[in-house]
Design an enzyme around this catalytic site. Sequence first.
Site, PDB file in Angstrom:
ATOM      1  N   ARG A   1       0.863  -1.175   0.000  1.00 55.77           N
ATOM      2  CA  ARG A   1       0.000   0.000   0.000  1.00 55.77           C
ATOM      3  C   ARG A   1       0.905   1.231   0.000  1.00 55.77           C
ATOM      4  O   ARG A   1       1.831   1.325   0.822  1.00 55.77           O
ATOM      5  CB  ARG A   1      -0.881   0.005   1.249  1.00 55.77           C
ATOM      6  CG  ARG A   1      -1.525   1.356   1.609  1.00 55.77           C
ATOM      7  CD  ARG A   1      -2.709   1.667   0.770  1.00 55.77           C
ATOM      8  NE  ARG A   1      -3.322   2.954   1.155  1.00 55.77           N
ATOM      9  CZ  ARG A   1      -4.143   3.641   0.374  1.00 55.77           C
ATOM     10  NH1 ARG A   1      -4.468   3.187  -0.818  1.00 55.77           N
ATOM     11  NH2 ARG A   1      -4.665   4.777   0.779  1.00 55.77           N
TER      12      ARG A   1
ATOM     13  N   GLU B   1       1.299  15.345   2.831  1.00 56.37           N
ATOM     14  CA  GLU B   1       0.028  15.755   3.423  1.00 56.37           C
ATOM     15  C   GLU B   1      -0.833  16.524   2.416  1.00 56.37           C
ATOM     16  O   GLU B   1      -0.336  17.340   1.644  1.00 56.37           O
ATOM     17  CB  GLU B   1       0.311  16.638   4.636  1.00 56.37           C
ATOM     18  CG  GLU B   1      -0.904  17.075   5.414  1.00 56.37           C
ATOM     19  CD  GLU B   1      -1.469  15.973   6.300  1.00 56.37           C
ATOM     20  OE1 GLU B   1      -2.691  15.755   6.244  1.00 56.37           O
ATOM     21  OE2 GLU B   1      -0.691  15.358   7.056  1.00 56.37           O
TER      22      GLU B   1
ATOM     23  N   ARG C   1      -2.522  15.660  -0.324  1.00 56.11           N
ATOM     24  CA  ARG C   1      -2.168  15.408  -1.724  1.00 56.11           C
ATOM     25  C   ARG C   1      -1.038  16.330  -2.170  1.00 56.11           C
ATOM     26  O   ARG C   1      -0.976  16.782  -3.299  1.00 56.11           O
ATOM     27  CB  ARG C   1      -3.396  15.541  -2.651  1.00 56.11           C
ATOM     28  CG  ARG C   1      -4.486  14.522  -2.376  1.00 56.11           C
ATOM     29  CD  ARG C   1      -5.435  14.361  -3.559  1.00 56.11           C
ATOM     30  NE  ARG C   1      -6.090  15.585  -3.936  1.00 56.11           N
ATOM     31  CZ  ARG C   1      -7.230  16.047  -3.388  1.00 56.11           C
ATOM     32  NH1 ARG C   1      -7.834  15.338  -2.439  1.00 56.11           N
ATOM     33  NH2 ARG C   1      -7.765  17.170  -3.786  1.00 56.11           N
TER      34      ARG C   1
ATOM     35  N   THR D   1     -13.239  19.007  -3.075  1.00 53.73           N
ATOM     36  CA  THR D   1     -11.828  18.869  -2.723  1.00 53.73           C
ATOM     37  C   THR D   1     -10.886  19.319  -3.845  1.00 53.73           C
ATOM     38  O   THR D   1      -9.814  19.873  -3.587  1.00 53.73           O
ATOM     39  CB  THR D   1     -11.511  17.417  -2.297  1.00 53.73           C
ATOM     40  OG1 THR D   1     -10.145  17.308  -1.928  1.00 53.73           O
ATOM     41  CG2 THR D   1     -11.788  16.425  -3.418  1.00 53.73           C
TER      42      THR D   1
ATOM     43  N   ASP E   1      -3.655  17.371  -7.442  1.00 56.54           N
ATOM     44  CA  ASP E   1      -2.832  16.343  -6.801  1.00 56.54           C
ATOM     45  C   ASP E   1      -1.376  16.591  -7.153  1.00 56.54           C
ATOM     46  O   ASP E   1      -0.982  16.491  -8.317  1.00 56.54           O
ATOM     47  CB  ASP E   1      -3.268  14.953  -7.272  1.00 56.54           C
ATOM     48  CG  ASP E   1      -2.678  13.824  -6.441  1.00 56.54           C
ATOM     49  OD1 ASP E   1      -1.659  14.056  -5.761  1.00 56.54           O
ATOM     50  OD2 ASP E   1      -3.233  12.708  -6.477  1.00 56.54           O
TER      51      ASP E   1
ATOM     52  N   ARG F   1       1.259  14.999  -5.569  1.00 58.30           N
ATOM     53  CA  ARG F   1       2.095  13.955  -4.995  1.00 58.30           C
ATOM     54  C   ARG F   1       3.068  13.362  -6.003  1.00 58.30           C
ATOM     55  O   ARG F   1       2.814  13.343  -7.205  1.00 58.30           O
ATOM     56  CB  ARG F   1       1.217  12.845  -4.401  1.00 58.30           C
ATOM     57  CG  ARG F   1       0.503  13.264  -3.139  1.00 58.30           C
ATOM     58  CD  ARG F   1      -0.444  12.196  -2.653  1.00 58.30           C
ATOM     59  NE  ARG F   1      -1.573  12.021  -3.578  1.00 58.30           N
ATOM     60  CZ  ARG F   1      -2.539  11.143  -3.381  1.00 58.30           C
ATOM     61  NH1 ARG F   1      -2.524  10.361  -2.307  1.00 58.30           N
ATOM     62  NH2 ARG F   1      -3.543  11.048  -4.251  1.00 58.30           N
TER      63      ARG F   1
END
Length: 205
Positions: A54, A97, A99, A119, A131, A133
Amino acid sequence: MDSSNTAYEFVSKAKLPTRYGEFIIHGFVEVQSGQEHVALSYGKWEEDSVVPIRIHSECLTGDALFSTRCDCGFQLEKALENIVHHGSGILLYLRQEGRGIGLLNKIKAYQLQDAGYDTVEANQHLGFDADLRDYNICKMMLAQLGVNKVELMTNNPKKLLALEEMGINVVSRKPIDHGVTADNKHYLMTKTSKLGHTFDPEKLK
């Protein structure tokens, strides 16, 4: 942000007893920024094994403060349970944190969501992409742990694609659509419709 050439280092490892079982925590650092990440490993595997993993981005509000406005904490717990039930696996815990926008900006985004933004709209209103990340460190973390074939626990196809682009063999994807609440249902619907996440539509009714 292109961090394909960013240098990362393995720092140390130690036992980490949890209420799910005894894991090993492995510490990593991005050399230039000093940003720290960890991996939790459980059990053992052969060089050619398909290992359940994960990739989990840090969520202080969900993981540590038990917020129900996202599904992060629920997914974290479910992933650890799945790993222990399988007998082996890895959780890659990345310090990204909100995204990638950071904790305080996430709180600002929450305020906008309280005012009616979703969001994605909230992040964009603050001047960020939906996003931000980056998953490049995952290749080094998995190499350190002796893993190249994985079963990826995710609802986010971007994580699967990122691993494949790094040369990681993603043998299968295991859905982890877990943790729907009255507080996060709209958030999950937005991630599905705007960010391409795969979530069981029956659970969002």
